[in-house]
Design a protein around this motif. Structure first.
Motif: not given
Length: 339
Positions: A247, A276, A310
């Motif tokens: 994350a 993620y 990301s």
């Protein structure tokens, strides 16, 4: 009796169609043979259309009209659903916008050893103004030759490399080479990638981190192919890749995933496609353009080569390049910092 048999066949065809179109609903997207079928959605679409055409012909036979009509409806629904997925992900070869001061261009290409020459790879890097290159199945010596050519053209790049096995002149499938522009800073391959203590199972991936902590972590991906005897290792590789995009942090994943977005359905977190990270091609119109095998038309191939990033990156364009001798086409993606 024939009518009951026709109803049974129609029901079985409808169930099979539903599984082939969306195996993740049944949690079968990583299970043989559905994993192999869903990888080639263009072939599935062609099969549905062929069955629909055959059903139309069978409508001419009065005793078969009811059965043919029901099969026709299921086939058209399957084709429509498959086509809609294709439209959402994109069938085109793509295009790249003009680079900006803040953009990063990433190229990934499984070169099948030296099936693609160092000169051809260098030309692709220069023509597309690439900043990060991941080359599964490419020897370090090839990467060094590419770097020399790029340096002579005023486009220097640093070479990084990971290899499984210490066999002299071993197969280049055991090697992965990465080139990174010095504009992104100094990078180093982490120890667990080099010694294999944390890596994909059979062919090497590499995690390359900025030395000073500033800049994206680059993950050069190479997962094992989902052959019958390697399904468990393939599943393990995909889980490992997903773990490389947590994350928090700045990550770019690029390489031969040997998987499509459908295979990753259970591996995305927080709206991501792999961990993620978000797939760039499917958000820029090339998500269903086949990158393998290169001898097949793009619409009949499997989109198994990816660039993912990301959430601090926005993909603004992607381009699928000719294979130039490899069994994989290359993929170039442009990323812009989000916000």
């Amino acid at each position: 009796m024939f009518r009951l048999f026709g109803v049974l066949l129609t029901v079985l065809f409808a169930i099979a169609s539903a599984i082939v179109v969306w195996p993740q609903f049944f949690q079968l997207e990583q299970t043989f043979p559905f994993a192999q079928l869903v990888a080639v959605r263009g072939v599935v679409l062609a099969a549905f259309l062929a069955i629909a055409l055959l059903s139309l012909l069978l409508l001419l036979a009065r005793p078969l009209r009811g059965f043919a009509a029901s099969i026709l409806i299921v086939a058209l629904l399957g084709a429509a659903a498959t086509g809609a997925i294709g439209v959402m992900r994109g069938f085109s070869s793509g295009a790249l916008p003009a680079p900006t001061d803040s953009s990063v261009r990433v190229l990934t290409w499984n070169t099948a050893g030296e099936a693609v020459s160092a000169e051809t790879i260098a030309d692709a890097i220069l023509a597309n103004e690439v900043d990060v290159v991941t080359l599964p199945e490419t020897a370090e010596s090839v990467g060094e030759r590419i770097a020399v050519m790029l340096r002579d053209q005023g486009h220097p790049m640093w070479v990084h490399h990971v290899q499984f096995g210490n066999v002299e002149n071993g197969p280049q499938a055991w090697e992965t080479t990465i080139l990174i522009s010095p504009d992104l800073g100094d990078y180093s391959v982490i120890a667990s990638s080099e010694d294999g203590s944390s890596n994909t199972s059979s062919v090497p991936s590499a995690v390359v981190m900025p030395v000073n902590g500033s800049g994206p972590t680059i993950v050069a991906v190479h997962a094992v192919a989902p052959r019958i005897e390697a399904m468990e290792r393939w599943q393990s590789d995909l889980s490992w890749i997903a773990d490389q995009c947590p994350a928090d942090g700045d990550f770019i994943l690029a390489g031969d995933f040997n998987a499509t977005l459908d295979h990753m359905a259970a591996l995305g977190l927080g709206g991501g496609d792999m961990g993620y990270c978000l797939d760039a091609a499917s958000r820029t119109g090339t998500g269903l353009t086949g990158t393998w095998p290169a001898e097949y038309p793009e619409l009949l191939g499997a989109p198994i080569d990816h660039v993912m990033a990301s959430g601090n990156w926005n993909p603004t364009g992607s381009l699928v390049l000719d294979a130039a001798g490899s069994d994989h086409r290359a993929l170039v993606v442009q990323l812009e910092p989000a916000g």
